[in-house]
Design a protein around this motif. Sequence first.
Motif, PDB file in Angstrom:
ATOM      1  N   TYR A 161     -15.980  20.325  26.902  1.00 26.69           N
ATOM      2  CA  TYR A 161     -15.344  19.587  28.003  1.00 26.69           C
ATOM      3  C   TYR A 161     -15.646  20.148  29.398  1.00 26.69           C
ATOM      4  N   VAL A 162     -16.368  21.269  29.463  1.00 31.40           N
ATOM      5  CA  VAL A 162     -16.851  21.708  30.785  1.00 31.40           C
ATOM      6  C   VAL A 162     -18.193  21.017  31.010  1.00 31.40           C
ATOM      7  N   ASN A 163     -18.164  19.935  31.696  1.00 34.88           N
ATOM      8  CA  ASN A 163     -19.394  19.172  31.934  1.00 34.88           C
ATOM      9  C   ASN A 163     -19.578  18.896  33.422  1.00 34.88           C
ATOM     10  N   PRO A 164     -19.911  19.930  34.198  1.00 36.61           N
ATOM     11  CA  PRO A 164     -20.110  19.717  35.637  1.00 36.61           C
ATOM     12  C   PRO A 164     -21.350  18.863  35.893  1.00 36.61           C
ATOM     13  N   ILE A 175     -17.230  27.564  39.333  1.00 34.04           N
ATOM     14  CA  ILE A 175     -17.130  27.235  37.911  1.00 34.04           C
ATOM     15  C   ILE A 175     -17.392  28.451  37.028  1.00 34.04           C
ATOM     16  N   ALA A 176     -18.411  29.241  37.363  1.00 25.56           N
ATOM     17  CA  ALA A 176     -18.791  30.374  36.507  1.00 25.56           C
ATOM     18  C   ALA A 176     -17.621  31.343  36.309  1.00 25.56           C
ATOM     19  N   THR A 213     -11.662  20.528  31.264  1.00 25.51           N
ATOM     20  CA  THR A 213     -11.929  19.273  31.987  1.00 25.51           C
ATOM     21  C   THR A 213     -11.636  19.436  33.475  1.00 25.51           C
ATOM     22  N   ILE A 214     -10.551  20.159  33.792  1.00 26.64           N
ATOM     23  CA  ILE A 214     -10.214  20.422  35.209  1.00 26.64           C
ATOM     24  C   ILE A 214     -11.274  21.322  35.842  1.00 26.64           C
ATOM     25  N   LEU A 215     -11.717  22.332  35.086  1.00 28.97           N
ATOM     26  CA  LEU A 215     -12.717  23.272  35.613  1.00 28.97           C
ATOM     27  C   LEU A 215     -13.988  22.546  36.043  1.00 28.97           C
ATOM     28  N   ILE A 252     -22.426  26.493  19.087  1.00 27.41           N
ATOM     29  CA  ILE A 252     -23.753  26.559  19.728  1.00 27.41           C
ATOM     30  C   ILE A 252     -24.184  25.162  20.185  1.00 27.41           C
ATOM     31  N   ARG A 253     -23.909  24.168  19.355  1.00 27.22           N
ATOM     32  CA  ARG A 253     -24.272  22.786  19.692  1.00 27.22           C
ATOM     33  C   ARG A 253     -23.661  22.354  21.028  1.00 27.22           C
ATOM     34  N   PHE A 254     -22.358  22.631  21.209  1.00 25.80           N
ATOM     35  CA  PHE A 254     -21.713  22.212  22.457  1.00 25.80           C
ATOM     36  C   PHE A 254     -22.194  23.043  23.648  1.00 25.80           C
ATOM     37  N   ALA A 255     -22.541  24.307  23.381  1.00 24.33           N
ATOM     38  CA  ALA A 255     -23.094  25.133  24.458  1.00 24.33           C
ATOM     39  C   ALA A 255     -24.451  24.577  24.904  1.00 24.33           C
ATOM     40  N   ILE A 256     -25.283  24.170  23.929  1.00 25.69           N
ATOM     41  CA  ILE A 256     -26.596  23.575  24.234  1.00 25.69           C
ATOM     42  C   ILE A 256     -26.409  22.265  24.994  1.00 25.69           C
ATOM     43  N   ARG A 257     -25.491  21.439  24.505  1.00 22.56           N
ATOM     44  CA  ARG A 257     -25.236  20.147  25.168  1.00 22.56           C
ATOM     45  C   ARG A 257     -24.728  20.366  26.602  1.00 22.56           C
ATOM     46  N   CYS A 258     -23.910  21.394  26.770  1.00 17.26           N
ATOM     47  CA  CYS A 258     -23.365  21.704  28.093  1.00 17.26           C
ATOM     48  C   CYS A 258     -24.500  22.019  29.067  1.00 17.26           C
TER      49      CYS A 258
END
Length: 929
Positions: A626-629, A579-580, A569-571, A672-678
């Motif tokens: 939670y990484v959602n820039p 970020i990367a 979340t902080i990132l 994979i789902r959260f990676a796609i959503r990200c």
Amino acid sequence: MDSEPSLETVGQALHALYNNPDVSGKEKASVWLGELQRSVYAWQIADQLLRLHQSMESCYFAAQTMRTKIQYAFHELPPTSHTSLRDSLLEHAGKINADTQPVIVTQLSLALADLALQMASWKDAAIDLIQKFGGNPHQLPFLLEVLTVLPEEVNSRSLRLGANRREEITKEFLKASPMMLQLLTAVIEDTSCDEKNQIKVFRCLGSWFSLNVIPEPDIVNSKLLMAPFHVMSNTACPNMLHESAADCIVSALYSCYNCQEQLQLSQKLYQGVVTLMEPYHMSVAMEDTDKSMNYCRVYTELAETFLEPMVTTPNQGLGDLSVLELLLTCVGHHLYEVGEISFNFWYRLSEELYQRSVQEITDVFKPYIQRLIVALCRHCQIEPDHEGIPDENDDFGEFRLRVSELIKDVVFIVGSSQCFTQMFENIKTQTESTSWEVIEASLFVMTAVAKNLLPDENEIVPQVVKAILSIPPTAHLSIRYTSVKLFGELSEWAEKHPEFLDAILQFLLAGLQEKSLSTAAANSLQCISTTCREQMVSHFQGLVQIVSALETFQLSNDAAIGLLKGTATILAQFPHDKIADGLRQLCTFQLLPLSKLIEEPMNNPKQGSLHDPTKWLDRLAAIFRYVNPKVTNGQAHPCKPVIQEQVWPVLSRACDKYQGDVRITERCCRCIRFAIRCLGKQSADLLTPLVSQMINLYQAHQHSCFLYLGSILVDEYGMEAACQPGLLHMLEAFCVPTFKLLEEHNGLRNHPDTVDDLFRLCLRFVQQSSIPYLQCGMVEPILRCAIAACSLDHKEANASVMKYLSDFLMCATKKEEKEDFALRQKVVKTLLNDHGQALVHALINACIFCLPTFMTTDFGEVIFELMKIDRPTFCRWLETTLKALPTSNSGGAVTATHKQLTDFHKAVTSAEHYKEVSQALRDFARLYR
């Protein structure tokens, strides 16, 4: 079972079940007897066994068989045999004597009660039974038992009596009530009445009270009403009798739920309960906890019964608040188990006050809640000789959790700040000789209310924070543990007071180093990191170092995931060009051990073992979740190179390696789902390889998580014309093995997750690619599958089916997208021409015969959408369905009259909102259950 077995064979099976020392022989006998009970021959066999009366085991088996057959298989008997069955059961009951085993008496009583309730031609059964058995003292135990279970069985789900039959029975009970009361009074006044019969009298009276079939004028001046109070007033009363008397009073109070309408009975009961104050104190003095708990149950039911007058007219009439004094006295008992009985009342009181939101009335209850919280704080004190942290999983730990929840519920009445201050005063006034457990309990209560404090509070919280920060390392571990948790709850306050942040972090980091505190410290760090993410940017590298060394801390996996959540979340607050690198660091710590496991030869590792990859998959999932820039249009997603180049290849290999293990595959799909959503639309490069792999794996292993992951892809890419053919191909590839699975015997019931995820996937197509979906070859078989799944009694799966049907039907009623509305409407109407009648039939029958009442809301929405398409046609479909319904049940009772069917049809077809349809469905379903 193809033919009726001989009694000798049945006797041998029973002998093997009860007397054979060989376990396998017992099991075979049990299976065979179970088959016999399910067969139609069980009626005759049970009757013959009861007549022969060979042994206790055979009589019990026969009585229990008769009871279960009447309860679950009454429809097997033709109506012409009902009278002979009743006469046979009455004959068996007539042979009951003092030597008959209680279990046989109970089973025969239940059999006769269930028969009486279902056999519509047996009028005034309760009166018949009293007249037949009431004059014989030897028959009294049986008569009291059957009169007790009769009202209890009225609402039995397995009997499915229906509202009309229940109404008829209730009238019969009201008619029989004076005779029943006369019988019970005669028994209780008989000088030879022993403890067992007294207990039976109170159980019977309580049972009739519970069904609310005792008219107030018949009971209010009866000596019988005061009998349980006299019993409870006697300090020498045996415990079982005391408990049955308490149960009876509780049932009587419960029947006064509308106390203003039963004013005389309510007042009598109130006067009776007040007389129990002195006996309660005697039970405390004599350390008779069971009796103390019985008194508390009675006080609590009294308070719940008079709750409405208490909050509408406090200290007037039945709203007399001295009832609360009774409850607080119980909460003050030295054992927490006694006071805990009252918790439900305090919940209900807080709900009532919150809903009414009248400050003047709320203030009336303030002093009582203050005393309640003080008493609860005292109960939360840990034993002085306890070492280490509080055990949150034992009985006392669970009690403290319930206290915490209760305080959170009621604290608005006194004010969170005032409660927090009061607890801090507890700590401040302690001397050096004060035991540590008093301080810890106060901190525990403060933790419960900390989240409710205003973030800009500047008086008490700074003092509390400073006091905690000055706690020496030598303080009892429980105090430090609860302090760590308190800091987590104060995260919103810390966000507004950054000057304390560094000191709080140092305190939590010190806790992280200590085995007993590490998990709690990690959880609190997560709260601080998530809430104070902007202020925590400068601490990111420190958190990365902690993440890199997670395995050296003895954290639970949940706590480790929580830390990663906070760090991710902080990132997300970082500039894009930073970020990367941060993401690469966080992912590498998880990918390296995961890659090593994938290289190992073991394909099905044991859960929780060192070879189990789910720990690393869960941690990766937390990072991506939670990484959602924030990414603007045209801007490259900073996470894309890490996910595409580093993460996806490892996850793809993990899917292949562990494809046979549903537990690990689900974790891979979740990751994979959260990676796609990200990444959102920028995950397009992964789409083709991912879909191909999913299709191949699903052909081999029908893990429903692939269907769910497919729905995520449709949600992201369903509106992209270039992606639609590939996604529809995925759907078709999924449907073939899915339908095969669901068409197996009990396939829908055995695979609810597959049903759930299939219709989530189809719903996404309806929402994102409606025209391509409606024109594909799968839409009709999917509709047929949805119709079949209407009766599935799995909450989530059924909800997904209903949501799909609702949105599918909306395609023919929503006109926002005007250019394709006509086409959408035409396709849906064409499908309904063939399947509309079947859909209405499935929906109505599922509501009546298959599903619990709470699920009818979703059905109301589907039916309402169906009506909006073509109301006249729907009216015909509904009429056809209603005409096919049975109008009487197997016992000959009327289920639905012609007028009730007509009224239901009218209520549904004239509804102007889906809630009206849902209500009509609920009311109608009661006629059949």
